[in-house]
Design a protein around this motif. Sequence first.
Motif, short mmCIF file in Angstrom:
data_model
loop_
_atom_site.label_atom_id
_atom_site.label_comp_id
_atom_site.label_asym_id
_atom_site.label_seq_id
_atom_site.Cartn_x
_atom_site.Cartn_y
_atom_site.Cartn_z
N LEU B 136 38.76 56.62 63.69
CA LEU B 136 39.24 57.43 64.82
C LEU B 136 39.13 58.92 64.49
CD1 LEU B 136 42.27 55.20 65.83
CD2 LEU B 136 40.34 55.78 67.31
N GLY B 137 39.39 59.27 63.24
CA GLY B 137 39.21 60.65 62.81
C GLY B 137 37.77 61.09 62.98
N GLU B 138 36.85 60.21 62.64
CA GLU B 138 35.42 60.51 62.79
C GLU B 138 35.04 60.59 64.27
OE1 GLU B 138 33.85 57.28 60.48
OE2 GLU B 138 34.47 58.21 58.59
N TYR B 156 33.43 59.33 79.37
CA TYR B 156 34.18 58.07 79.34
C TYR B 156 34.09 57.49 77.92
CZ TYR B 156 33.44 57.74 84.53
OH TYR B 156 33.41 57.94 85.89
N LEU B 157 35.25 57.13 77.36
CA LEU B 157 35.26 56.36 76.11
C LEU B 157 35.40 54.89 76.48
CD1 LEU B 157 37.62 58.09 73.49
CD2 LEU B 157 35.13 57.92 73.46
N ILE B 158 34.50 54.06 76.00
CA ILE B 158 34.58 52.64 76.29
C ILE B 158 35.18 51.92 75.09
CG2 ILE B 158 33.27 50.57 76.95
CD1 ILE B 158 31.04 52.39 77.96
N SER B 159 36.17 51.08 75.33
CA SER B 159 36.78 50.32 74.22
C SER B 159 35.72 49.42 73.60
CB SER B 159 37.93 49.45 74.74
OG SER B 159 37.45 48.53 75.70
N ILE B 160 35.89 49.14 72.32
CA ILE B 160 34.94 48.22 71.68
C ILE B 160 35.37 46.78 72.01
CG2 ILE B 160 34.29 49.82 69.87
CD1 ILE B 160 36.12 48.23 67.95
N THR B 177 42.98 42.34 64.81
CA THR B 177 44.03 43.38 64.80
C THR B 177 43.42 44.77 64.65
OG1 THR B 177 45.50 41.79 63.75
CG2 THR B 177 46.19 44.09 63.71
N LYS B 178 42.42 44.87 63.77
CA LYS B 178 41.78 46.18 63.59
C LYS B 178 41.12 46.64 64.89
CE LYS B 178 39.73 47.31 59.52
NZ LYS B 178 38.77 47.17 58.40
N VAL B 179 40.49 45.71 65.59
CA VAL B 179 39.83 46.05 66.86
C VAL B 179 40.88 46.55 67.87
CG1 VAL B 179 38.57 45.11 68.84
CG2 VAL B 179 37.89 44.46 66.53
N ALA B 180 41.98 45.80 67.98
CA ALA B 180 43.03 46.18 68.94
C ALA B 180 43.64 47.53 68.57
CB ALA B 180 44.09 45.09 68.98
N THR B 181 43.88 47.75 67.29
CA THR B 181 44.46 49.01 66.82
C THR B 181 43.51 50.17 67.10
OG1 THR B 181 45.61 47.83 65.06
CG2 THR B 181 45.37 50.23 64.79
N TYR B 182 42.24 49.96 66.82
CA TYR B 182 41.25 50.99 67.06
C TYR B 182 41.21 51.36 68.53
CZ TYR B 182 36.76 53.43 67.28
OH TYR B 182 35.78 54.36 67.50
N ASN B 183 41.23 50.36 69.41
CA ASN B 183 41.16 50.63 70.85
C ASN B 183 42.39 51.39 71.34
OD1 ASN B 183 38.57 49.63 71.43
ND2 ASN B 183 39.32 47.54 71.69
N LEU B 184 43.54 51.07 70.79
CA LEU B 184 44.75 51.84 71.15
C LEU B 184 44.56 53.30 70.76
CD1 LEU B 184 47.71 49.48 70.14
CD2 LEU B 184 47.14 50.30 72.44
N SER B 191 43.29 60.56 75.86
CA SER B 191 44.38 61.32 76.44
C SER B 191 44.43 62.73 75.85
CB SER B 191 45.69 60.58 76.17
OG SER B 191 46.77 61.24 76.76
N LEU B 192 44.32 62.82 74.53
CA LEU B 192 44.37 64.12 73.84
C LEU B 192 43.24 65.04 74.29
CD1 LEU B 192 45.18 63.16 70.15
CD2 LEU B 192 46.61 64.51 71.68
N HIS B 193 42.05 64.47 74.43
CA HIS B 193 40.88 65.27 74.79
C HIS B 193 40.76 65.51 76.29
CE1 HIS B 193 38.75 65.69 70.92
NE2 HIS B 193 39.28 64.53 70.62
N GLY B 194 41.62 64.85 77.07
CA GLY B 194 41.53 65.01 78.53
C GLY B 194 40.31 64.32 79.10
N ILE B 195 39.90 63.22 78.48
CA ILE B 195 38.75 62.45 78.99
C ILE B 195 39.22 61.06 79.40
CG2 ILE B 195 37.06 63.78 77.68
CD1 ILE B 195 36.97 61.53 75.62
N TYR B 196 38.30 60.20 79.78
CA TYR B 196 38.68 58.94 80.38
C TYR B 196 38.36 57.75 79.50
CZ TYR B 196 39.68 61.77 84.40
OH TYR B 196 40.22 62.73 85.23
N TYR B 197 39.14 56.68 79.71
CA TYR B 197 39.07 55.50 78.86
C TYR B 197 38.83 54.25 79.70
CZ TYR B 197 40.70 51.86 75.60
OH TYR B 197 40.80 50.76 74.80
N LEU B 198 37.80 53.50 79.33
CA LEU B 198 37.45 52.28 80.06
C LEU B 198 37.81 51.07 79.20
CD1 LEU B 198 34.02 53.50 81.46
CD2 LEU B 198 36.05 52.99 82.80
N ASN B 199 38.80 50.32 79.63
CA ASN B 199 39.35 49.24 78.82
C ASN B 199 38.64 47.90 79.10
OD1 ASN B 199 40.88 47.69 77.14
ND2 ASN B 199 42.75 47.79 78.35
#
Lengths: 157, 252
Positions: B136-138, B156-160, B177-184, B191-199
């Motif tokens: 996520l840092g990367e 748009y950021l698309i969840s994996i 669990t890693k996948v779910a954590t990453y998507n969260l 939200s931080l960047h003010g862009i959109y998320y496609l779940n």
Amino acid sequence: MRTQKKTSLTLLLTAIFLLLSACGPSAAQPVPCADVLAAVEEAQPFSELVPLSDKLLQKYLGIDAALLTDAAMSMDGTRVTAEQIIVLTAADEKSLTAVQAALSAYRDSYIAQYRDYQPDEVPKLENAVLQTRGLQTALVVSANPTLAKSALEKVWK
Amino acid sequence: MFKRILAVLCVLLILPVSALSQAYGPVVRSAQPVDAAAYPPPAVPPCERVPDAYFDDAVLIGCSLMTGVELSGSIDHATFVARIGMSPRGAMNNKNFPSGSQYLTMADTVIALAPEKLYIMLGSNGIDIKRPADVLGEMNELLNYLIAALPDTLIYLISIPPVTPKVRVRYPYLTETKVATYNLGLEELASLHGIYYLNVYALLADDNGQTLGKYAADDGYHLTSAGYQLLADYLYTHALPILKPAQEKEAN
């Protein structure tokens, strides 16, 4: 008598010529690429192959459409394997050289990518069947190259 | 007394956001060409299916999963910049994409295309060997770079996608669990960047966070053609209207 012999000989030679030209593939009328692809696909189990549009085919292979008179390409749509079938008919001999070089470079670039990404798939790429008959070239990446080769030979007969 | 309560409330509201920012480092916010009042990021509500032309000026970037979407032919009007094995770090650093006589990174290739809309699906390659927080840092770095260069692009950021237990045959450290954590974390970043998320994850996962049977390819990592089709359809039915410059001025 002499004229009769000459006529008979001419007729015989013509018959032999017609017989020979009827056998083997004609460079002017290769088997449609889609038919060759279908024959190769039927010969062994493949992953979920999906056909590529002309636009995608050109993007992936980097081959100028003007070099081809016919083309068909299918790849594993799941992206789990490197399996694919590509059949291209070149416009002429000069185009054929460019097409063969492009296919060879395409296969080599895939080997480089998969070596880091999925090393298990590299043998399929290294043993891929790359064959030409007349102006038609095929690249088949499969689990069984022997079956792929014999399918090509059968459809090109 | 009231002022003290108000001050405490303000601190409580600001603190979580600043804590998130600190977790990721500097964050560049996007000035999205969307009516943010009508469509507050990161959520994208469902809509009527948009026409193919919506994707005429869209670029979709990602790894082998995105090449699967491309191969499905379902979003034929879009431009795809995707490569097997790609990660957020790779998108910033690896010069894989030919441009004339040189090779560019995925990020620079996108910047050169200057799309009106950008879809990003990255991270599956990354969390297979690293912690979600590190990937996520990367991703944050990649977003900072892209947003700074493409301030007017709708991102748009698309969840994996989810995975199944079979995935650990090839990727022993990749878990549901890693996948779910990453998507969260992706949703937080959006939200931080003010862009959109496609779940799309929610569409593909069962109650155990594993890929639904009909969408899971044999390796537990990739999707079937039906899975890629579902993902593509989601993009068609979760699309935001772009504000034209005059409308944008009015909205601001």
